[in-house]
Design a protein around this motif. Structure first.
Motif, short mmCIF file in Angstrom:
data_model
loop_
_atom_site.label_atom_id
_atom_site.label_comp_id
_atom_site.label_asym_id
_atom_site.label_seq_id
_atom_site.Cartn_x
_atom_site.Cartn_y
_atom_site.Cartn_z
N LYS A 93 -7.52 4.61 -2.22
CA LYS A 93 -8.22 3.35 -2.05
C LYS A 93 -7.40 2.40 -1.18
O LYS A 93 -6.36 1.89 -1.60
CB LYS A 93 -8.49 2.70 -3.42
CG LYS A 93 -9.34 1.45 -3.33
CD LYS A 93 -9.65 0.88 -4.72
CE LYS A 93 -10.52 -0.37 -4.62
NZ LYS A 93 -10.81 -0.93 -5.97
N PRO A 94 -7.86 2.12 0.05
CA PRO A 94 -7.10 1.23 0.94
C PRO A 94 -7.19 -0.22 0.50
O PRO A 94 -8.23 -0.66 0.00
CB PRO A 94 -7.80 1.44 2.30
CG PRO A 94 -9.19 1.87 1.95
CD PRO A 94 -9.09 2.65 0.67
N GLY A 95 -6.10 -0.95 0.69
CA GLY A 95 -6.08 -2.38 0.33
C GLY A 95 -5.63 -3.21 1.51
O GLY A 95 -4.73 -4.03 1.40
N LEU A 100 -2.19 -10.30 5.88
CA LEU A 100 -0.92 -9.61 6.09
C LEU A 100 -1.13 -8.29 6.83
O LEU A 100 -0.36 -7.94 7.73
CB LEU A 100 -0.21 -9.35 4.76
CG LEU A 100 1.12 -8.58 4.86
CD1 LEU A 100 2.15 -9.39 5.65
CD2 LEU A 100 1.66 -8.24 3.48
N SER A 101 -2.17 -7.59 6.45
CA SER A 101 -2.45 -6.31 7.11
C SER A 101 -2.78 -6.51 8.59
O SER A 101 -2.36 -5.72 9.44
CB SER A 101 -3.59 -5.57 6.41
OG SER A 101 -3.20 -5.22 5.10
N PHE A 245 -10.47 -9.01 7.49
CA PHE A 245 -9.04 -9.22 7.25
C PHE A 245 -8.72 -10.50 6.48
O PHE A 245 -7.56 -10.92 6.46
CB PHE A 245 -8.28 -9.25 8.58
CG PHE A 245 -8.10 -7.90 9.21
CD1 PHE A 245 -7.19 -6.99 8.71
CD2 PHE A 245 -8.85 -7.54 10.31
CE1 PHE A 245 -7.02 -5.75 9.29
CE2 PHE A 245 -8.70 -6.30 10.92
CZ PHE A 245 -7.78 -5.40 10.39
N MET A 246 -9.71 -11.12 5.85
CA MET A 246 -9.43 -12.39 5.18
C MET A 246 -9.82 -12.37 3.70
O MET A 246 -10.15 -13.39 3.11
CB MET A 246 -10.18 -13.52 5.90
CG MET A 246 -9.70 -13.74 7.33
SD MET A 246 -7.96 -14.20 7.48
CE MET A 246 -8.03 -15.91 7.00
N ASN A 247 -9.75 -11.21 3.07
CA ASN A 247 -10.04 -11.10 1.65
C ASN A 247 -8.80 -11.51 0.86
O ASN A 247 -7.76 -10.84 0.93
CB ASN A 247 -10.45 -9.68 1.30
CG ASN A 247 -10.83 -9.53 -0.17
OD1 ASN A 247 -10.91 -10.51 -0.90
ND2 ASN A 247 -11.04 -8.31 -0.61
N ASN A 248 -8.90 -12.59 0.10
CA ASN A 248 -7.76 -13.07 -0.69
C ASN A 248 -7.87 -12.77 -2.17
O ASN A 248 -7.10 -13.26 -2.99
CB ASN A 248 -7.60 -14.59 -0.49
CG ASN A 248 -7.27 -14.95 0.95
OD1 ASN A 248 -6.41 -14.33 1.55
ND2 ASN A 248 -7.96 -15.93 1.49
#
Length: 250
Positions: A93-95, A100-101, A245-248
């Motif tokens: 499962k990628p996170g 940051l990624s 890319f902005m899931n917090n």
């Protein structure tokens, strides 16, 4: 190699000579030998050589002539699309849907880009970085059909030079290097570090031409204005949200 690095010039005019597929592949292979976070290689390079496709890219770079004039245009992207698919196909499962990624992928892409540039110059080719990539990332995504998880970070034009410009000035080493810890700058330090740049005839000319009091004002009021920075920042943040890319959330 040191001579190649120390004699770097940005080339904006190119001859009509094509870059052979063999030379291009050799340069790109040098690119992917760059350092990469965790050996994940979370980047991609889009190679544009077709004139009609360069025509589509040109407005994304404010129609700077080297986009259509260079035989090769390389767009370096932070890319988790490929890595995420590999993870999912491997029951992992990628996170990597966070800021940051993106930064990690952007660093990887820039390291590859610099390797490519040095390799190209060592083969007698000329290059030019285009900082416009992040300004119009949304448009470049559409032109290059970049899927979710992919964001363009920088663009490099590539070809055989049709000009030989003078070396561009750089700040002295003591102006940018700190040993052991950061040593903040006094007013005298700043004056000394920037004095040579300010006294160059071309920079004195820029100040007069733009009717400014100082070279610094040319940067703050003309070249890189706060208003523009805010507008392009909003565009890039929207792109990062759209591209995942902005899931917090945990």
């Amino acid at each position: 190699m040191m001579e190649t690095i120390l004699n770097h010039r940005s080339i904006r005019k190119y001859t009509s000579e094509k870059v052979s597929s063999e030379v291009l592949e050799e340069i790109l292979n040098a690119g992917i030998r760059a350092s990469t976070t965790g050996n994940m290689q979370v980047y991609s390079v889009v190679v544009t050589q077709d004139d009609s496709n360069k025509e589509k890219l040109a407005p994304c770079h404010f129609n700077q002539p080297m986009i259509k004039g260079a035989p090769v245009v390389l767009t370096f992207c932070a890319d988790y699309n490929r890595f995420n698919k590999w993870c999912e196909q491997s029951n992992a499962k990628p996170g990597y849907d966070n800021f940051l990624s993106f930064v990690t992928g952007a660093i990887d892409a820039l390291l590859v880009a610099q390797n490519v540039c040095i390799a190209a110059e060592s083969k007698g080719l000329g290059i030019c970085y285009l900082g416009t990539t992040t300004y119009t990332a949304d448009k470049i995504i559409d032109v290059l059909n970049l899927p979710k998880g992919v964001v363009p970070v920088t663009t490099v034009t590539l070809g055989y030079p049709d000009e030989s410009p003078e070396l561009v000035d750089r700040l002295p080493l003591e102006g940018v290097v700190h040993y052991e810890s950061y040593k903040d700058y006094s007013k005298e330090d700043i004056k000394k570090i920037y004095s040579e740049k300010e006294q160059l005839p071309e920079n004195i000319g820029f100040v007069k031409e733009n009717k400014k009091e100082s070279l610094a004002q040319v940067f703050t009021d003309i070249r890189y204005k706060k208003q523009d920075n805010i507008v392009f920042s909003k565009i890039l943040l929207d792109v990062l949200t759209k591209q995942g890319f902005m899931n917090n959330e945990e």
